[in-house]
Design an enzyme around this catalytic site. Structure first.
Site, mmCIF file in Angstrom:
data_model
loop_
_atom_site.group_PDB
_atom_site.id
_atom_site.type_symbol
_atom_site.label_atom_id
_atom_site.label_comp_id
_atom_site.label_asym_id
_atom_site.label_seq_id
_atom_site.Cartn_x
_atom_site.Cartn_y
_atom_site.Cartn_z
ATOM 1 N N HIS A 163 77.828 -72.471 -0.250
ATOM 2 C CA HIS A 163 76.849 -72.708 0.819
ATOM 3 C C HIS A 163 77.482 -73.506 1.955
ATOM 4 O O HIS A 163 78.330 -74.370 1.728
ATOM 5 C CB HIS A 163 75.651 -73.505 0.286
ATOM 6 C CG HIS A 163 74.851 -72.734 -0.697
ATOM 7 N ND1 HIS A 163 73.781 -71.955 -0.350
ATOM 8 C CD2 HIS A 163 75.001 -72.587 -2.041
ATOM 9 C CE1 HIS A 163 73.285 -71.366 -1.418
ATOM 10 N NE2 HIS A 163 74.005 -71.735 -2.471
ATOM 11 N N GLU A 212 71.385 -65.295 3.683
ATOM 12 C CA GLU A 212 72.089 -65.225 2.409
ATOM 13 C C GLU A 212 73.253 -64.239 2.418
ATOM 14 O O GLU A 212 73.125 -63.129 2.936
ATOM 15 C CB GLU A 212 71.119 -64.815 1.292
ATOM 16 C CG GLU A 212 70.258 -65.947 0.832
ATOM 17 C CD GLU A 212 69.575 -65.644 -0.496
ATOM 18 O OE1 GLU A 212 70.179 -64.960 -1.347
ATOM 19 O OE2 GLU A 212 68.439 -66.086 -0.654
ATOM 20 N N GLY A 224 70.321 -72.698 -2.095
ATOM 21 C CA GLY A 224 70.437 -73.173 -0.710
ATOM 22 C C GLY A 224 69.642 -74.448 -0.496
ATOM 23 O O GLY A 224 70.067 -75.349 0.248
HETATM 24 N N1 LIG Z 1 72.848 -64.443 -2.052
HETATM 25 C C1 LIG Z 1 73.277 -65.436 -2.988
HETATM 26 C C2 LIG Z 1 72.673 -65.275 -4.340
HETATM 27 C C3 LIG Z 1 71.182 -65.496 -4.373
HETATM 28 C C4 LIG Z 1 70.773 -66.959 -4.107
HETATM 29 C C5 LIG Z 1 69.296 -67.140 -4.209
HETATM 30 N N2 LIG Z 1 68.424 -66.437 -3.377
HETATM 31 C C6 LIG Z 1 68.808 -68.497 -4.658
HETATM 32 O O1 LIG Z 1 67.581 -68.635 -4.759
HETATM 33 O O2 LIG Z 1 69.593 -69.364 -4.990
HETATM 34 C C7 LIG Z 1 74.810 -65.417 -3.128
HETATM 35 O O3 LIG Z 1 75.443 -64.352 -2.905
HETATM 36 O O4 LIG Z 1 75.368 -66.448 -3.471
#
Ligand SMILES: N[C@@H](CCC[C@H](N)C(=O)O)C(=O)O
Length: 278
Positions: A163, A212, A224
């Site tokens: 992140h 994302e 996140g």
């Molecule tokens: N898109 C993210 C994976 C999904 C994360 C999610 N929506 C959450 O709630 O943490 C990735 O590719 O790391």
């Protein structure tokens, strides 16, 4: 093949249980099923599999077919699914993830069904190379990054998945689509990155909007929200407990000083079940 549709604050998933492993074409399956016009429509495809180390194993495939190491909203949905569907009758369970190890989950019930879930999301990873970023520093806090001639500052946090948290004046009205895709694939992030745009309202409340990795703009992101709280503590902007307010609703996040673990509490809902015909 039967499926259920669940969401955590509007971050929605097609959930499939009863298999022993991922199908070999799971990337293509995710792309097809997650399509909102020609498929079921979802931000991700989630498999609940048997685990040798925990009660269950979760695997999450983004809507673009790439696999993520972890997903905070999906782990709450998986936890609700296994309890409400009678796969387990305990309210303290463990779920194995691909990139964040085994996580401890506490289920809160209302009328015999799971209404909210508290997850021990483990310790955040702050080392720049481990997040990963290309910055070789023990912590990457308020680090400059340039995109199309505009300079932002980001704080890097991995919750198992990477992140990049950026503070802006007005996260709620921020032009996600203009900057999110460019930051997601910026060369500073070797495995791409999830991007959070954040405005701190006070020491216990932040607004956040997310772009994302592999899914684009979603209504909420659990990992996140955890990264946002950790970043906000590192930047001296919030205390160690705060509400992170997302487009789909609020998550309560705590970064415990004693064990260095991040705890996430929020809802999960099942909205329908169905059968995939082809
Ligand atoms: N898109 C993210 C994976 C999904 C994360 C999610 N929506 C959450 O709630 O943490 C990735 O590719 O790391």
């Amino acid at each position: 093949m039967n499926f259920s549709k669940l969401h955590g604050l509007g971050n929605d998933f097609i959930v499939i249980a009863g298999h022993h492993e991922l199908p070999t074409d799971v990337d293509q399956l995710a792309i097809r099923l997650c399509n909102r016009f020609f498929g079921i429509g979802a931000d991700g495809l989630v498999y609940i599999l048997p685990s040798e180390q925990a009660d269950f194993k979760m695997r999450i495939i983004n809507s673009d077919g790439t696999e993520a190491e972890q997903c905070g909203n999906a782990i709450r949905c998986v936890s609700k699914y296994v309890y409400d569907h009678g796969l387990i009758d305990r309210t303290e369970i463990t779920v194995e993830t691909l990139g964040a190890g085994v996580q401890q989950v506490q289920l809160n019930l209302q009328d015999g069904k799971v209404s909210t879930v508290r997850v021990d999301m483990g310790q955040p990873i702050l080392n720049g190379l481990q997040v990963p970023t290309t910055v070789d520093e023990a912590q990457v806090v308020h680090h400059p990054i340039e995109v199309d001639g505009r300079e932002f500052h980001f704080t890097a946090v991995s919750m198992g998945n990477p992140h990049c948290v950026i503070y802006v004046e007005d996260a709620v009205n921020f032009d996600l689509a203009a900057w999110g895709p460019k930051l997601e694939v910026h060369p500073m992030f070797p495995r791409k990155v999830n991007v959070e745009f954040v405005t701190v309202r006070d020491r216990a409340y932040t607004d956040m909007r997310v772009w994302e990795r592999g899914a684009g703009p979603t209504l909420a992101c659990g990992t996140g929200a955890c990264a946002t709280l950790v970043s906000s503590v590192l930047n001296g902007l919030t205390d160690r407990e705060a509400t992170v307010s997302l487009k789909g609703g609020d998550l309560f996040i705590e970064w415990n000083e004693a064990d260095n673990h991040v705890y996430m509490t929020g809802p999960a809902e099942e909205v329908y079940t169905g059968t995939i015909v082809k």
